[in-house]
Write an enzyme that holds these catalytic residues in place. Structure first.
Site: not given
Ligand code: ADP
Length: 475
Positions: A245, A279
């Protein structure tokens, strides 16, 4: 109770232990050291991997209801110390206390959600010729490497599916936010069998040892794209399973039919939540030229009004940037952007201790400026004008990243048409950061691969095994 030299420990083989050395932890709201915790040596990491490997067969052999009971006990024990967790999270990470409390609740919910999911053997085909079965087996020892933006949520979203599927784990937080992970280790020590969960804390020196370790079967990593590339390279020798990720540069696309005040507020939150250190944050905002000035003005006002302060204080909306290195990096982005665009609001640090940066809105900046092309990961957002939908889709997709993105419109059909053409792992229409436990999220392009959450994320902690039986033939 045994005596420990440091208040925050490693968890190795069911015991809380001091580190071979120690690590100072800084409160980003003051810039001062406020706590010291154990720091592991390479030898201690090795002990943790040995313990996890030893614990694996018995843990994998438990039934789903047995493992479920352990996970539910862990959830209950974290809940009993909810406010301690939240306060510690704010102190080490910086985010406003209500947000920290929300993060802890999300993590507890993840434990409970995944505890309930079993992956029994499935029949894929059953015909006169034979049967094809699908079994999901655990992988072995899983290494979890987590970042400093959501140290609790991103830890439990890995631990819950990792453990329920029968793996044992070695987890390692980012060195600037190790305390909540250490607290989890303290709680888990009284609940889980020795070796099932091990906590190692480093000073950015043991991650590579985890990713290269021959006895670790899988690494689930959340962090920057740059570090993710190192992880991938060092995992190659052992053909390790990986979930990566990584970074994002998500666009928020505003259409021409919106209620400007309302959407400016939502997009501002999408960009500035957690001081922009998400993110999946909105990292570049695209507005139609006809309403560009109005959008910029609204965002500028919101930036000026936002209450930036210590996350422990009532009323704080935006906390400090989490660490000095990131603080300096974000100020660097702002310095360059000042020369390349127009500052609508903010544009500087707050004149006080700690890593505070005024929420910053930049307009009239070119597509190839670093603030637009790269991941700033901080409270500064560029706003760009577009002329046509084709134009904006092309500019949004022209990126090495592909994590998420948002579209804002009164007309959901228009939003959907555009969403279908965005190259990313998630697109939200008229909402942001909605990630229910049953919905996977992951990256396209250099934002990573694999996913977390959802049944797909759970399955990433298992080996797919096919059993193909000829029912009529005898051997
Ligand atoms: P940042 O650059 O924003 O500090 P990173 O992506 O470097 O974020 O950090 C995320 C996590 O990766 C942290 O736990 C960090 O210690 C870890 N890490 C750093 N370097 C490596 C590496 N070479 N291999 C594996 N993990 C690493």
């Amino acid at each position: 109770m045994e005596k420990y030299n440091m208040p925050y420990h490693l968890l190795i083989d069911g015991k809380l232990v001091d580190g071979a050395s120690s690590l100072d932890v800084i409160n980003p709201a003051t810039g001062q050291v406020f706590e010291t915790c154990a720091r592991a040596s390479e030898k201690q990491l090795e002990e943790a991997v040995v313990a996890a490997k030893r614990a694996f067969p018995a843990w994998a052999a438990l039934s789903h209801p047995q493992r479920r009971t352990y996970l539910l006990k862990l959830a209950e024990a974290i809940e009993a110390r909810h406010s301690e967790f939240a306060t510690l999270l704010t102190r080490e990470q910086g985010k406003p206390l209500p947000h920290a409390a929300g993060e802890v609740s999300y993590a507890i919910g993840a434990l409970r959600h995944f505890a309930d999911i079993d992956l029994p053997v499935q029949t894929r085909r059953d015909t006169a010729d034979g049967r094809v079965l699908e079994q999901r087996t655990p992988l072995g020892v899983v290494g979890a490497i987590t970042p400093w933006n959501f140290p609790v949520a991103l830890l439990l979203i890995k631990i819950a599916p990792g453990l329920i599927t029968g793996n044992t784990m070695v987890v390692k937080p980012a060195p600037t936010t190790p305390l909540t992970t250490a607290l989890l280790g303290e709680i888990a020590c009284d609940i889980l069998p020795p070796g099932v969960l091990n906590v190692i804390i480093d000073a950015n020196d043991l991650g590579g040892k985890i990713t290269a370790h021959p006895d670790i079967a899988k690494v689930t990593f959340t962090g920057s794209s740059a570090t993710g590339k190192h992880v991938m390279a060092s995992a190659a020798d052992t053909v390790k399973r990986l979930t990566l990720e990584l970074g994002g540069n998500d666009a928020a696309i505003i259409l021409d039919d919106v209620d400007i005040k309302d959407v400016a507020h939502k997009v501002f939150t999408a960009g500035m939540l957690n001081s922009g250190q998400i993110c999946l944050a909105a990292k570049r905002i695209y507005a139609p030229r006809a309403i560009y000035d109005e959008i910029c003005d609204e965002l500028g006002q919101l930036a000026q009004q936002a209450v930036v302060n210590d996350g422990l204080l009532d009323g704080t909306e935006i906390g400090p940037v989490q660490n000095k290195q990131q603080y300096e990096k974000v100020l660097g982005f702002i310095k360059t952007a000042r020369e390349q665009g127009t500052v609508v609001a903010g544009g500087e640090a707050l004149p006080q201790d700690g890593y505070f940066i005024k929420p910053t809105i930049i307009r009239d900046i070119a597509d190839d400026a670093p603030l637009v092309r790269e991941e700033q990961f901080g409270p500064v957002i560029p706003v760009l004008a577009y002329d046509t939908i084709e134009d904006v889709i092309e500019r949004v997709n022209n990126s090495d990243f592909g994590l998420g993105g948002t579209i804002w419109t009164k007309n959901v059909d228009r939003g959907l048409d555009i969403a279908l053409r965005i190259q990313s792992g998630t697109v939200w229409v008229n909402k942001h950061l909605d990630i229910p436990y049953d919905t996977p999220y992951g990256g396209a392009k250099q934002s990573g691969f694999g996913c977390e959450s959802g049944i797909e994320g759970l399955k990433e902690f298992t080996q797919l095994k096919i059993i193909n039986i000829a029912t009529n033939a005898t051997a």
